[in-house]
Scaffold this active site. Structure first.
Site, PDB file in Angstrom:
ATOM      1  N   ARG A  64       0.709  -1.315   0.162  1.00 38.93           N
ATOM      2  CA  ARG A  64       0.245  -0.108  -0.013  1.00 38.93           C
ATOM      3  C   ARG A  64       0.661   1.268  -0.091  1.00 38.93           C
ATOM      4  NH1 ARG A  64      -2.690  -4.023   1.811  1.00 38.93           N
ATOM      5  NH2 ARG A  64      -0.738  -4.559   2.666  1.00 38.93           N
ATOM      6  N   THR A  65       1.828   1.383   0.974  1.00 39.78           N
ATOM      7  CA  THR A  65       2.534   2.858   1.012  1.00 39.78           C
ATOM      8  C   THR A  65       3.405   3.006  -0.308  1.00 39.78           C
ATOM      9  OG1 THR A  65       2.768   2.044   3.373  1.00 39.78           O
ATOM     10  CG2 THR A  65       3.905   4.087   2.531  1.00 39.78           C
ATOM     11  N   LYS A  92      26.644  -4.384  -0.781  1.00 41.20           N
ATOM     12  CA  LYS A  92      27.960  -4.364  -0.667  1.00 41.20           C
ATOM     13  C   LYS A  92      28.388  -3.535   0.285  1.00 41.20           C
ATOM     14  CE  LYS A  92      27.618  -4.511  -5.775  1.00 41.20           C
ATOM     15  NZ  LYS A  92      27.623  -3.395  -7.029  1.00 41.20           N
ATOM     16  N   ARG A 114      11.299   3.881   3.944  1.00 45.28           N
ATOM     17  CA  ARG A 114      10.722   2.841   4.924  1.00 45.28           C
ATOM     18  C   ARG A 114      12.148   1.871   5.272  1.00 45.28           C
ATOM     19  NH1 ARG A 114       5.595  -1.094   4.560  1.00 45.28           N
ATOM     20  NH2 ARG A 114       4.751   0.961   5.233  1.00 45.28           N
ATOM     21  N   HIS A 142       4.583   5.753  11.482  1.00 40.00           N
ATOM     22  CA  HIS A 142       4.311   5.827  10.348  1.00 40.00           C
ATOM     23  C   HIS A 142       3.230   6.577  10.070  1.00 40.00           C
ATOM     24  CE1 HIS A 142       3.006   3.966   6.547  1.00 40.00           C
ATOM     25  NE2 HIS A 142       2.750   2.934   6.755  1.00 40.00           N
TER      26      HIS A 142
HETATM   27  N1   CP Z   1      -0.553  -0.202   5.796  1.00 46.64           N
HETATM   28  C1   CP Z   1       0.926  -0.417   5.232  1.00 46.64           C
HETATM   29  O1   CP Z   1       1.858   0.097   5.621  1.00 46.64           O
HETATM   30  O2   CP Z   1       0.714  -1.375   4.292  1.00 46.64           O
HETATM   31  P1   CP Z   1       2.251  -1.697   3.285  1.00 46.64           P
HETATM   32  O3   CP Z   1       3.105  -2.274   4.629  1.00 46.64           O
HETATM   33  O4   CP Z   1       1.643  -2.597   2.447  1.00 46.64           O
HETATM   34  O5   CP Z   1       2.775  -0.257   2.792  1.00 46.64           O
END
Ligand code: CP
Length: 322
Positions: A64-65, A92, A114, A142
């Site tokens: 999703r993100t 590396k 992320r 998040h």
């Molecule tokens: N909600 C969320 O962060 O989903 P993903 O891990 O699929 O990005």
């Protein structure tokens, strides 16, 4: 909070909700709200980020993100480069900061990151000149997930104040729970973390907690179910049958919540563990609407952060000319 309490946006980075004000949150939500009709209708949006470049630097899995940041940037006319950690020179032993600074030297306006390490986005923000947006760091924050959750709640319940919300499940390992706690609490909402004792003990945030899901439900305007994050458990013994008996959201359980209560889940959903199919796909579920809100919120976040970066760049250029 009234719309007049929105705040002029000055941040080039979006790293977390803990230190963001209610006014700043409203600024993102109101801009995102304006984008939602064009996301829902697939109509073109104003190309406010035309000519800008965004790097999606994902060192952990995501559906999703990553996808919604990509759609958001592209809808505003930006170019997006997808960085895949598994095929990069991180393998590396190049450091994260060196990796980011090298790509930035090629011409970047924003990095969406992320990372499995807490505060990796903060570390990166201190080392690069461009905008940095946190797409999830370990079990820490998040922020854009919580912002999209707040947009979905405000749209579906008509307000974002004075609500009671249960965040249920593996709150201990959930960056979504933490960011939602920080964000929702700023608007006078009651947020209750619900789960077995093993997920509630030694939390590093101050939160109201309960182990009794059935007792909390009658007070709830919204219930956010969370995935059990087995990958973040070190050596926790976990009895899945006991867990589902106490904490799975079933139609019978949901019937105990306030009339009109909504059900959220940030995804990915583990059907049959935290939630029954009839609830995940039922009329009170806003799970797919959350995904739609994610595009609008990330459009707003990118536009605001890159806008602040550009004002900073202009001021620096003016300073040099003097
Ligand atoms: N909600 C969320 O962060 O989903 P993903 O891990 O699929 O990005």
């Amino acid at each position: 909070m009234a719309k007049s309490n929105r705040t002029r946006w000055t941040r080039k980075h979006l790293l977390g909700l803990e230190d963001m004000s209610a006014g700043e949150i409203l600024t993102v939500l109101d801009l995102a709200d304006g984008y939602l009709p064009c996301v829902l209708s697939r109509r073109p949006c104003p190309p406010r980020l035309k000519g800008r470049t965004v790097l999606n630097l994902f060192c952990e899995d995501s559906t999703r993100t990553r996808t919604s940041f990509t759609f958001a940037a592209e809808r505003l006319g930006a170019r997006v480069f997808q960085f895949h950690a598994s095929t990069s020179s991180l393998n590396k032993k190049e450091s994260l900061v060196d990796t980011a600074r090298n790509v930035e030297a090629m011409g970047l306006d924003a990095i969406v990151i992320r990372h499995q390490e807490r505060q990796a986005p903060h570390r990166l923000a201190a080392a690069v000149e461009c905008s940095v947006l946190n797409a999830g760091d370990d079990a820490h924050e998040h922020p854009t997930q919580a912002l999209l959750d707040m947009l979905a709640i405000r749209r579906r319940l008509g307000r974002l104040e004075g609500l009671t919300l249960a965040l249920v499940g593996d709150v201990r390992h959930s960056r979504v729970a933490r960011s939602n706690l920080f964000g929702l609490s700023k608007f006078g909402n009651r947020v209750i973390f619900v789960g077995p004792e093993m997920f509630l003990k030694d939390l590093d945030v101050k939160a109201e907690t309960s182990t009794d899901f059935d007792a909390v439900l009658p007070q709830c305007d919204a219930v956010m179910m969370l995935r059990v994050q087995f990958e973040r458990h070190e050596s926790m013994a976990f009895d899945i049958d006991k867990y589902t008996r106490g904490y799975q959201l079933t139609p019978t359980r949901l019937a105990k919540a306030r009339p009109g209560a909504i059900v959220l889940h940030p995804g990915p959903v583990n059907r049959g563990i935290e939630m029954a199919n009839e609830v995940a796909d039922g009329p009170q579920s806003v799970i797919l609407f959350q995904a739609t809100c994610g595009v609008a919120v990330r459009m707003a976040a990118l536009e605001l952060c890159i806008g602040a970066l550009e004002r900073e760049r202009k001021a620096a250029a003016k300073g040099k000319r003097r």
